[in-house]
Design a protein around this motif. Structure first.
Motif, PDB file in Angstrom:
ATOM      1  N   ARG A   1      51.028  47.866  87.882  1.00  8.37           N
ATOM      2  CA  ARG A   1      51.052  46.338  86.957  1.00  8.37           C
ATOM      3  C   ARG A   1      49.381  46.809  86.511  1.00  8.37           C
ATOM      4  N   LYS A   2      48.830  46.974  85.501  1.00  9.31           N
ATOM      5  CA  LYS A   2      47.754  46.965  84.838  1.00  9.31           C
ATOM      6  C   LYS A   2      46.605  46.206  84.638  1.00  9.31           C
TER       7      LYS A   2
ATOM      8  N   ARG B   1      47.154  43.948  98.729  1.00  7.40           N
ATOM      9  CA  ARG B   1      47.355  43.629  97.293  1.00  7.40           C
ATOM     10  C   ARG B   1      47.964  43.047  96.559  1.00  7.40           C
ATOM     11  N   ILE B   2      48.040  41.216  96.408  1.00  5.07           N
ATOM     12  CA  ILE B   2      49.834  40.614  95.989  1.00  5.07           C
ATOM     13  C   ILE B   2      49.406  40.434  94.270  1.00  5.07           C
ATOM     14  N   GLU B   3      50.377  40.208  93.125  1.00  5.56           N
ATOM     15  CA  GLU B   3      49.788  39.691  92.182  1.00  5.56           C
ATOM     16  C   GLU B   3      50.196  38.077  92.124  1.00  5.56           C
ATOM     17  N   VAL B   4      49.004  37.168  91.784  1.00  6.73           N
ATOM     18  CA  VAL B   4      48.812  36.320  91.511  1.00  6.73           C
ATOM     19  C   VAL B   4      48.830  35.270  90.671  1.00  6.73           C
ATOM     20  N   GLY B   5      49.396  33.801  89.884  1.00  8.60           N
ATOM     21  CA  GLY B   5      48.828  33.240  88.450  1.00  8.60           C
ATOM     22  C   GLY B   5      49.245  32.153  88.523  1.00  8.60           C
ATOM     23  N   GLY B   6      48.608  32.205  87.334  1.00 10.54           N
ATOM     24  CA  GLY B   6      48.474  30.194  86.844  1.00 10.54           C
ATOM     25  C   GLY B   6      48.113  29.316  86.440  1.00 10.54           C
TER      26      GLY B   6
ATOM     27  N   ASP C   1      51.967  31.536  91.000  1.00 11.63           N
ATOM     28  CA  ASP C   1      52.888  32.161  90.843  1.00 11.63           C
ATOM     29  C   ASP C   1      53.302  33.137  91.487  1.00 11.63           C
ATOM     30  N   THR C   2      53.562  34.652  92.311  1.00  6.69           N
ATOM     31  CA  THR C   2      53.920  35.239  92.848  1.00  6.69           C
ATOM     32  C   THR C   2      54.360  36.901  92.182  1.00  6.69           C
ATOM     33  N   GLY C   3      53.623  38.180  92.302  1.00  2.00           N
ATOM     34  CA  GLY C   3      54.412  39.161  91.698  1.00  2.00           C
ATOM     35  C   GLY C   3      54.159  40.508  92.700  1.00  2.00           C
TER      36      GLY C   3
ATOM     37  N   THR D   1      42.516  43.572  88.455  1.00  2.24           N
ATOM     38  CA  THR D   1      42.892  45.327  89.161  1.00  2.24           C
ATOM     39  C   THR D   1      43.506  45.497  88.755  1.00  2.24           C
ATOM     40  N   ASP D   2      44.177  47.124  88.313  1.00  6.47           N
ATOM     41  CA  ASP D   2      45.532  47.327  88.622  1.00  6.47           C
ATOM     42  C   ASP D   2      45.900  47.811  90.240  1.00  6.47           C
ATOM     43  N   LEU D   3      48.042  47.244  90.081  1.00  2.50           N
ATOM     44  CA  LEU D   3      48.975  47.531  91.107  1.00  2.50           C
ATOM     45  C   LEU D   3      49.291  48.370  91.143  1.00  2.50           C
ATOM     46  N   VAL D   4      49.560  49.784  91.608  1.00  2.00           N
ATOM     47  CA  VAL D   4      50.164  50.681  92.050  1.00  2.00           C
ATOM     48  C   VAL D   4      51.367  50.781  93.065  1.00  2.00           C
ATOM     49  N   ARG D   5      53.104  50.818  93.140  1.00  2.00           N
ATOM     50  CA  ARG D   5      53.594  50.724  93.572  1.00  2.00           C
ATOM     51  C   ARG D   5      53.643  52.663  93.735  1.00  2.00           C
ATOM     52  N   SER D   6      53.651  52.954  95.142  1.00  2.00           N
ATOM     53  CA  SER D   6      53.930  54.698  94.917  1.00  2.00           C
ATOM     54  C   SER D   6      54.161  54.891  96.277  1.00  2.00           C
ATOM     55  N   LYS D   7      54.826  56.549  96.317  1.00  3.63           N
ATOM     56  CA  LYS D   7      55.235  56.980  97.987  1.00  3.63           C
ATOM     57  C   LYS D   7      55.132  58.685  97.671  1.00  3.63           C
TER      58      LYS D   7
END
Length: 355
Positions: free
Chosen positions: A291-292, A336-341, A328-330, A47-53
């Motif tokens: 993050r796309k 939601r949280i970005e994960v990888g490995g 690994d987290t991002g 998915t796309d994660l977008v941090r916004s205000k």
């Protein structure tokens, strides 16, 4: 190594059963059966994660600034709020004489008369030419006899005494056409030098939004935003810069003084704001990070790993068994949280705390 619940934003995993050591491969970790399965599961998604205000905003016009009287006088014709004025038109009248809008970047700082030289003379002559009074006029920096004659023709057209001189209270220079956004001096008001008579702005619509002092990173010129207009229509825009509170026209008082006022230019310009209610609130969404196409899970699915190596993990559920993998987290956004490995893939079923 044992697995502990992650605090401070990563949820607790109480009651997950016996989770053993974590290794590096897909076969690492411990398994559990039956009642040892997690109370809830989630799926790893791409998915796309977008941090916004998102903050409140209001429609306005760019480059809002006051027009102050250069001389003493009585307002005999007041400005008209909402009116758009162009070169040669009167902003208002003082002592029964029009104060005329002319175009140019140099402010009116002196009386201009025969014998003067300067960039202000040059821009005056350009206006006289463009208004149709430049017959025989050489457009240059010299105020000569031809300039005086052109000024007299212009003054006669305004029913003013043809003195051939242009005083500080006769004209106001602005970069281009303007919109009157507020009237500060009404009919019959007495005004003195330096006192505001009206407030003008360019004709370009903008949205002004208020950010906290801690949001300085969002105020950079060019920052992309998403604006929801009073009608509910959503348009894209970008930050043009910050403005002083006295120019913001927000009327928010002390609360606004504690933050930062940014000016947002709308993609599509005047068309984007056509028909919108300028007195109704808008909202502005600032994207601070995006993050796309990343792999992500709910924050509650991530475990803190204790032991020599520490780090974070996921409890993978396969049928009636579970195993723990290191990740690994991002970035985090919207729960939601970005994960990888090497062991993380889209569609993986992972445990999480009960909702």
């Amino acid at each position: 190594m044992v697995v502990a619940a992650v605090t401070g934003g990563i949820a607790s995993f109480g009651g997950f059963g016996n989770l053993g050591g974590v290794g590096g491969g897909s076969g690492s970790g411990a398994s559990g059966k039956g009642g040892e399965l997690p109370p809830a599961t989630a799926t790893v998604i791409r998915t796309d994660l977008v941090r916004s205000k998102t903050v409140d905003g209001r429609l306005d016009f760019a480059q809002r600034r006051p027009v102050k009287s250069a001389v003493d006088g009585t307002v005999t014709v007041a400005a008209s709020e909402g009116r758009t004025l162009t070169m040669g038109q009167a902003l208002y009248e003082l002592n029964d004489k029009p104060v005329t809008l002319l175009y140019g970047p140099v402010p009116m700082f002196r009386e201009m008369k025969t014998g003067d030289r300067g960039s202000d003379v040059l821009q005056l002559e350009r206006n006289l030419r463009d208004l149709g009074y430049g017959a025989g006029l050489s457009v240059d920096t010299r105020y000569d006899g031809d300039t005086e004659a052109a000024v007299k023709r212009w003054q006669k057209s305004l029913n003013r005494e043809p003195t051939g001189r242009v005083g500080k209270g006769d004209v106001v220079f602005q970069p281009g056409q303007v919109k009157v956004v507020s009237v500060d001096a009404a009919l019959a008001d007495q005004v003195g030098p330096g006192e505001p008579v009206l407030t003008i702005a360019s004709t370009r619509p903008v949205v002004r939004a208020h950010l906290d002092q801690t949001d300085g990173a969002l105020t950079a010129a060019g920052t992309r935003v998403e604006v929801t207009l009073p009608s509910g229509k959503t348009v894209a825009g970008r930050v043009a810069g910050t403005v002083r509170h006295e120019e913001s026209g927000s009327g928010d008082g002390a609360a606004a003084q504690e933050g930062i006022v940014v000016e947002v230019v709308l993609d599509g310009g005047s068309r984007a704001a056509s028909g919108e209610d300028a007195k109704a609130p808008a909202s502005v969404k600032f994207v601070s990070e995006a993050r796309k196409g990343v792999l992500a899970v709910p924050v509650e699915a991530v475990l803190a790993l204790r032991g020599e190596n520490g780090g974070y993990g996921l409890q993978v559920v396969q049928g009636t068994t579970t195993r723990t993998i290191r990740v690994d987290t991002g970035m985090t956004a919207d729960g939601r949280i970005e994960v990888g490995g090497p062991d993380v893939r889209e569609g993986l079923k992972v445990g999480m705390a009960a909702s």
